[in-house]
Write an enzyme that holds these catalytic residues in place. Structure first.
Site: not given
Length: 847
Positions: A560, A562, A564, A567, A598, A702
């Site tokens: 995955g 984002g 900044f 992963v 990460k 989550d």
């Protein structure tokens, strides 16, 4: 419509003239000095006196005391003074002018510097930044001269605020003007994947939309940027215009390696339903560098609430001879729509766009502008409007007839319609409150506990670094609607007055009652919500894990990403040599271990780096058999990395969706199976891990099967990076494109009141248990749209027995479904604790 070429005119029969404009042409005064902008459309945060009110802030006017002058508060940090202009419709604004107050020689007040905020809807305010990210604009040096400043990039807005920067060395007054033209495209936002980076002979080419003014978390949503800034990219994308910026600046680009479907999807939202004739896309075509125009585009249209089933398709002629950038014109065949969703198919490795414009036949008020002038704009450069008086009369008659018909229907069906209207108004009020509560505060937002009057309209979007940070004025107390209801009136007052020590729920204070350190995960998702007290204790400690050599990591797959960070799934060698004594892998010597890495991008800003370090400190102290463990870090050089466990069977959602329950169907299909006892064993482990987190007063926020990893023998460990995976983007809902929330797993009070507690995690556990027992074959509330899910939370709030619960899964015993229903109890205090849930599930296993 804004193009990057010279001015062109198209004469369409029975339609007004269309003008395609660039930033060099669209520079007419919009009416502060000329009077087209009415006094009632000019407002301000404060004023010295009636004679220095907002309406006197017109450039080159001397009425009143000669300018708008704010009332200066005592402390500089409290200064949020502004002069606001409502243009009544969206405008393309390319230039601003300012002037001080001289009042015939008796005044000498002016703003040496100022900032600009703008809004398209009057609720979400965006801070303007230039192409280098600077907000402050150089203003006046005396009270007489007019200073004009180009807005680079230009803005598309209806509301504009001038905010003088006040340092108490002198009083400030302002007179202002806006220059530009009406935004005739009608485009209010486009949603697209984030632009990517290209490496060209060792040089990084940044193809991101750096001026996008919406949310930029996993993708670009609810904003406008470089694709609508009126500037086309050069033929050579490595070069840029005269902005002194990085290579690739003019383009937004994507590589086909990141899009298995073979296309990039962009959705365009418009101000109203329009009759679309063409779309023009400015593309790069440097085929020698593996960049080409799109091979095909497929466009879908939404006229009301539903997308039309039949799209249009267009394939341009491929050009392998001329490498020049060019506009590709796509006919939209006069489709009526308020939104268009287009899928652009790759024809080579890269696809790059710099402008996308639309032409539609509903703009009956188009403006024809005078030719561009070499000097600054003046009042002699007016806007001439097309005479459409006959059309207006016709429209007025039609509206009158419709109004009469509607009135007759309302009278006939008064009682029935009245009741339904009341219900709709109630739901709409809840939705409005929800939207206000879930607006995200930007990185520059400062929460002032002594300033309860801060309005939602003061919120701003920071596209550089968006935070999901629900600790703001809307979270300090329940919504106005809730306070009006008798059953909550007392609770609201009590909540606002209690201290964190006197108002916990299950031992975990929620965001409206306590200071919470809320970290931005590197991939855009939040890590655990940590009580500030706990964070203070951690702040003085060193990181409790060892440095791991990067050379021992082997990349396998990107899980995955984002804004900044990313992963990655990696294999690690000799990991056991770097682990604590109390932790060991079930692997042989010299065998690689599967880990999740990460990684913080090297260009991440200071806030992101600080949050990354705090996340490491927190994760290094979470030690439970059912919580993903931080194994090691790579901190000696960029990019910073944290290495966590990863289970060989992936996440629980994907694991279960590949399996079937034991029975005849599984035998016939020869599918792998999981027994009910193993399902309950996995659910018990999730409850155990959450029991551990709740004992630390940590709130996960989550919890779902996508965030539970599966190992050997059905071992479960809870993780936190499900939000970063494109696979699960459909599980998250954007509130006005800003807050990214897993609403189908969230409790009603989390959605409506912003309360996140251990009790709301219990609600999410009930949904996770439901997913587990249905083998993740469908999304929770799959029969409801996102908006209907939110509306259903309103039914929980009203508690009139019309709320919809998830149904009992076929495999689920009555006792377990009763446990689920208790997790979804309206009263959070009546939900079971994780200790109770774990005990019930454990007893079921033993029984």
């Amino acid at each position: 419509m804004f193009m990057c070429k010279c001015l062109k005119a198209f004469h369409i029969q029975l339609m007004p003239i269309y003008e395609f404009l660039s930033t060099a042409v669209c520079r007419s005064p919009l009416g502060m000095s000329g009077g087209q902008i009415l006094d009632e459309d000019i407002s301000a945060s404060s004023q010295w006196s009636d004679s220095t009110a907002a309406k006197y802030g017109r450039l080159d006017f001397e009425e009143g005391d000669g300018a708008w002058c704010p009332e200066i508060p005592g402390e500089p940090e409290n200064m949020k003074e502004f002069l606001q202009i409502d243009l009544r419709s969206l405008h393309f604004i390319t230039l601003v002018g300012t002037q001080g107050r001289h009042a015939g020689g008796i005044g000498n007040e002016f703003a040496q510097t100022y900032k600009i905020k703008y809004s398209r809807d009057g609720s979400r305010w965006i801070s303007w930044r230039n192409r280098q990210g600077k907000q402050v604009i150089e203003g006046n040096r005396n009270a007489y001269d007019i200073v004009l400043k180009d807005l680079e990039p230009p803005i598309i807005a209806r509301f504009v605020r001038f905010m003088p920067v006040i340092d108490h060395s002198m009083n400030v007054c302002m007179r202002v003007e806006l220059y530009g033209c009406e935004w005739l495209d009608g485009l209010v936002s486009y949603n697209a994947p984030l632009g990517q980076q290209m490496t060209f002979y060792g040089q990084l080419i940044y193809l991101n939309d750096s001026v996008y003014d919406g949310a930029m978390i996993h993708s670009m949503t609810e904003g406008l940027g470089q694709l609508t800034d009126g500037m086309c990219g050069l033929d050579d994308f490595i070069l840029s215009h005269v902005y002194n910026v990085w290579p690739g600046y003019d383009y937004v680009g994507w590589t086909n390696e990141s899009f298995p479907s073979g296309y990039v999807e962009i959705m365009f939202e418009f101000d109203r339903t329009r009759n679309f004739t063409t779309m023009k896309v400015h593309c790069n075509n440097m085929f020698s560098r593996r960049v080409k125009t799109f091979q095909k585009v497929v466009c879908y249209f939404r006229s009301e609430s539903d997308w039309e089933p039949t799209p249009i398709s267009f394939s341009p002629v491929m050009d392998d001879v001329n490498p020049s950038a060019r506009f590709v014109t796509v006919s939209l065949h006069n489709h009526m729509a308020s939104a268009i969703k287009c899928q652009y198919y790759f024809s080579d490795m890269w696809m790059m766009f710099s402008e996308i414009t639309f032409q539609s036949d509903t703009a009956m008020y188009n403006t024809t502008l005078a030719p561009p002038k070499t000097g600054p704009p003046t009042r002699d450069n007016p806007i001439h409007k097309v005479d459409d008086s006959n059309t207006r009369i016709l429209i007025g008659c039609l509206v009158a007839i419709i109004f009469i018909l509607v009135a007759i229907i309302v009278i006939i069906l008064w009682r029935q319609v009245w009741q339904k209207m009341l219900e709709k108004v109630s739901r709409r009020m809840l939705d409005d409150e929800l939207t206000a509560s879930l607006s995200i505060q930007s990185e520059t937002f400062t929460y002032n506990n002594n300033n309860p009057s801060s309005a939602p309209s003061e919120q701003e979007s920071n596209s550089t670094y968006e935070r999901i940070f629900p600790l703001g004025p809307d979270y300090q107390e329940p919504s106005r609607l809730v306070r009006k209801l008798p059953e909550f009136s007392q609770t609201s007052e009590d909540t606002a007055s209690k201290s964190p020590q006197t108002s916990p729920q299950d031992g975990a204070p929620h965001y409206a009652e306590a200071d919470i350190v809320n970290l931005q995960g590197v991939t855009g998702g939040n890590t655990y919500a940590v009580p500030a007290l706990t964070m203070d204790l951690l702040s003085g400690k060193d990181i409790a894990v060892e440095e791991f050599p990067r050379k021992l990591l082997t990349f396998k797959e990107k899980l995955g990403e984002g804004q900044f960070g990313e992963v990655h799934l990696c294999e690690a060698e000799d990991m056991e040599d770097y682990m604590d004594e109390d932790f060991s892998f079930d692997v042989s010597d010299n065998q690689t271990v599967l880990v999740a890495v990460k990684m913080l991008r090297a260009d991440a800003n200071k806030n992101a780096r600080n949050d990354f370090l705090k996340e490491i400190k927190i994760m290094s102290r979470l030690k439970d058999p059912n919580i993903i463990r931080l194994l090691a870090v790579c901190m000696s050089s960029d990019p910073l990395c944290m290495i966590t466990e990863y289970m060989e069977n992936g996440d629980l959602n994907q694991f279960l969706s590949r399996h079937e329950p034991e029975g005849m169907i599984a035998l016939l299909s020869n599918a792998p199976t999981v027994s009910y006892s193993n399902l309950q064993h996995m659910a018990t482990q999730i409850a155990s891990g959450m029991k551990y987190l709740s004992s630390l007063n940590f709130v996960h926020r989550d919890l779902a099967t996508r965030n539970c990893l599966v190992g050997k023998n059905y071992t479960i460990k809870i993780a936190d990076f499900g939000m970063s995976r494109n696979l699960y983007s459909g599980d998250y809902y954007r509130i006005q494109g800003r807050a990214v929330l897993p609403i189908r797993w969230m409790s009603w009070e989390s959605i409506l009141l912003g309360k996140f507690t251990t009790a709301s995690d219990v609600w999410a556990f009930g949904v996770t248990l439901w997913e587990t027992l249905t083998f993740c074959k469908e999304q929770p509330y799959s029969q409801l749209s996102d908006e209907q899910v939110i509306e259903n939370t309103g039914e929980f709030f009203r508690d009139q027995r019309r709320q919809i619960y998830l149904p009992q899964p076929p495999l689920c015993p009555d006792a377990i479904y009763k446990l689920m229903l208790s997790c979804w109890h309206r009263n959070a205090k009546e939900r079971p604790s994780f200790q109770e849930i774990h005990r019930i599930l454990l007893e079921g296993l033993r029984g």
